[in-house]
Design a protein around this motif. Structure first.
Motif: not given
Lengths: 476, 218
Positions: A445-456
């Motif tokens: 992968t080219s990037y890892v984001d910190p947050v997965l929004n549980p609602d969206t």
């Protein structure tokens, strides 16, 4: 105890955030439920699942772990003379193995017990069909489960085996009055299984009651919680559910996510960060989005090529010099997880001009967030011994679609270690889910984001809906 | 001991797939279509790596989720300058990465009388002095034409430290010559070969890059 209830995967409705938003280790939570026949174990389990309201709760029935019967034993069973209520009729080793794997988040084939043949599926052979008798082939039934968050294991001997007990986080005994159990059992077996009352009572007296008194009831002392009256006891069940929820919440706090292999953003090369700055910007036009997404895809594909095997190759230059070089020792087939995974195909073709590309369409069920497989067309070359699969998706959030796509490839006889999973952007929990279930799949992968929004279910900061932005189908 | 290039030289990560690409373009039996395809692939990687050595500024953008992303933006503008003819073979790869980049051209030929490189033609974007220049030439052999090209750029007002010289195959002799003359510029190269042979070709090299790319060999 001849319930034909198989194991099924039940998803909670709507709210999806079983996935840790910060991506820790997701050892699943195991609840064991025991109790007499027709005491309401399954109903209690289903009520808990409904209350818990998290995705990927697996209900595991002890029926799956009946030992195979020999031909003679099957005869006995068909005469209703076989003691299915004996603790010796279960394969505890297989049970322990299955529960251990599930607890570790690994994928596991949960067997299905066939009450006609009294055989467990899958058979040891990996064939899709197995011989039922001389004239019939039956599908090699198997229920593949992975990534469960909570496992609820129920059966009359649910709290019997010591090693299995040690695996459990919460042990429940459903203590329903034996008269009520018998009444339910008569009703059920007469209505659903075509028994007459005498037959039911005979079985009950011969096997069910003695076994309950001798083996089942004493396991009550192994329980953490005893639920009197079974399903009627809503207060007890709701208290239990709250306890499980609290435990799950606490686990979310313990971060054990191994970041070792993830490059922190400040160590990424500036071209990658620069590309991300453009494609994440809400102001970026679609024209630019496509151009820069294609560029980023090319970088991801080039990186993925490093995961493949190479072999020495000696060539001669036009100036008649000898060069000791390398050659790729693999074929590559792309498989895009549609729709968004298709955005990586341009990048793939820039690097592997004539790559064959298969497609898997997976859509998320808006009702429960579960992935659903809609379409699958894979190139025949995927089975060839030296073919590696570049499985492409744009953004990995929960990892659920990735798991399903990998599962599809495995079902098509692609070995796990020949799958390279590619994406532009990923959430740690998605990476974690995939790598736990399929540790031999490589992920680029080219990037890892910190947050997965549980609602969206969008990553944050993320980039919105990748497919919509690339294909121009977003709403104004 | 293995050759250690000076600090001005950025050698691409020597990955297996890069080696596999250069093996293909070095092979005399490689068809032209493949030669172009794999050259373009390496050139894209070269340009991408080159961009990593340009100065950046922090830039925060808002994503469609309404959150901020703390990224970067490249500071200043770039242009390509190809040393004709072979350098033009790198323009496609450059455009794959930098879509509508301005490209200047320099024609340098060996002077028949003096045997020294001579500038025949130069056409640059008018504001070249304010830009970072990606100088394109696939092979760095003696460094003669590269040095002439860099001198020309400096004549047009380009600062030496704003020049990035991109090439596929280089050799210690060419690197030494260029670096000695222009210590402030950077060279990005895919592979460094052993050296020059008696005919001053790169050894092992890959023959005449321009001829193979444009199909004018034999």
């Amino acid at each position: 105890m001849k319930s034909k209830l198989g194991n099924h995967v039940i998803a909670g409705e709507g709210r999806p955030p079983w996935y840790r938003s910060d991506g820790q280790n997701c050892d699943c939570y195991i609840v064991g439920i025991a109790g007499g026949s027709a005491s309401g174990k399954t109903s209690v389990a289903q009520r808990i699942i409904k209350n818990l309201n998290v995705p990927w709760v697996v209900l595991l029935s002890m029926d799956s772990f009946y030992k195979d019967l020999t031909a003679e034993e099957v005869e006995i069973a068909h005469r209703n003379d076989w003691d299915f209520d004996s603790p010796n009729s279960y394969d505890y080793d297989l049970l322990l193995e299955t529960v251990t794997k599930l607890k570790e988040g690994k994928q596991v084939d949960v067997p299905i017990y066939d009450f006609e043949t009294h055989k467990r599926y899958p058979h040891k052979t990996m064939r899709r069909y197995v011989q039922k008798d001389a004239n019939h082939l039956v599908p090699n039934k198997v229920n593949t489960v992975y990534g469960a968050n909570v496992i609820i294991f129920e059966g009359i001997f649910g709290l019997y085996d010591k090693k299995v007990l040690e695996m459990m986080d919460l042990k429940v005994f459903v203590d329903t009055d034996v008269d009520i159990c018998l009444a339910r059992r008569i009703k059920r077996d007469v209505a659903e299984r075509g028994f007459d009352v005498t037959g039911v009572l005979t079985l009950y007296q011969r096997f069910v009651k003695p076994s309950y008194d001798t083996y089942v009831y004493p396991t009550k002392k192994n329980a953490d919680v005893v639920i009197p009256r079974g399903l009627e006891n809503l207060v007890a069940i709701d208290l239990l559910t709250k306890h499980i929820q609290r435990q799950l919440q606490e686990r979310k706090m313990q971060s054990r996510w191994d970041m070792a292999r993830i490059c922190p953003p400040h160590e990424l090369p500036s071209n990658v960060v620069g590309l991300h700055t453009i494609i994440r910007d809400i102001e970026t036009s679609r024209h630019d989005f496509i151009f820069y997404a294609d560029r980023l895809a090319t970088l991801v594909i080039e990186r993925a090529l490093n995961e493949l095997p190479y072999e020495p190759r000696v060539v001669e230059t036009p100036t008649k010099k000898t060069v000791h070089g390398l050659g790729l020792k693999a074929n590559i087939a792309g498989v895009s997880i549609l729709r968004a995974g298709g955005t990586m195909e341009n990048g793939l073709r820039r690097v592997i001009r004539d790559a064959v590309i298969g497609k898997i369409l997976i859509q998320t069920d808006p009702n429960n967030g579960e992935p659903q497989l809609h379409y699958c067309k894979l190139p025949p070359t995927i089975r060839e011994a030296n073919t590696f699969i570049f499985l492409m998706d744009a953004v990995v959030g929960t990892g659920a679609a990735g798991l399903m796509a990998i599962r599809v490839l495995l079902d098509h006889a692609v070995p796990e270690n020949r799958i390279v999973f590619l994406c532009f952007l990923a959430a740690p929990q998605g990476l974690h889910t995939i790598s736990r279930a399929f540790p031999r799949v490589r992920i680029v992968t080219s990037y890892v984001d910190p947050v997965l929004n549980p609602d969206t279910l969008y990553l944050e900061p993320g980039l919105g809906n990748f497919g919509d932005r690339y294909f121009g189908t977003e709403h104004e | 001991m293995a050759y250690q290039p000076p600090k001005q030289v950025i050698v691409l990560p020597q990955t297996q797939q890069l080696k596999a690409c250069t093996t293909i373009i070095r092979d005399k039996n490689t068809q032209r279509a493949d030669f172009i395809f794999y050259s373009d692939r390496i050139i894209r990687i070269l340009v991408e790596e080159g961009l990593n050595h340009l100065p950046v500024v922090e830039k925060t953008v808002v994503t469609p989720t309404g959150k901020e992303f703390h990224g970067i933006d490249f500071q200043g503008r770039i242009c390509g300058v190809s040393i004709m003819r072979a350098g033009e073979s790198m323009e496609q790869g450059l455009r794959d990465v930098c879509r509508s980049v301005r490209i200047g051209k320099i024609l340098i030929q060996r002077d028949e009388e003096t045997a020294l490189p001579k500038l025949y033609y130069a056409k640059f974007p008018p504001d070249i002095a304010s830009r970072f220049c990606l100088l394109l030439d696939p092979m760095l052999a003696t460094g003669g034409s590269a040095i002439k090209a860099i001198e020309t750029l400096i004549d047009y007002g380009v600062a030496e430290e704003r020049i990035l010289f991109l090439n596929l195959i280089s050799c210690p002799e060419g690197i030494a010559a260029v670096v000695a003359k222009f210590p402030a510029m950077k060279i990005v190269t895919a592979e460094i070969d052993a050296g020059l042979d008696e005919k001053l070709y790169i050894d092992p090299g890959l023959g005449d890059f321009g001829c193979r790319y444009f199909g004018t060999d034999k």
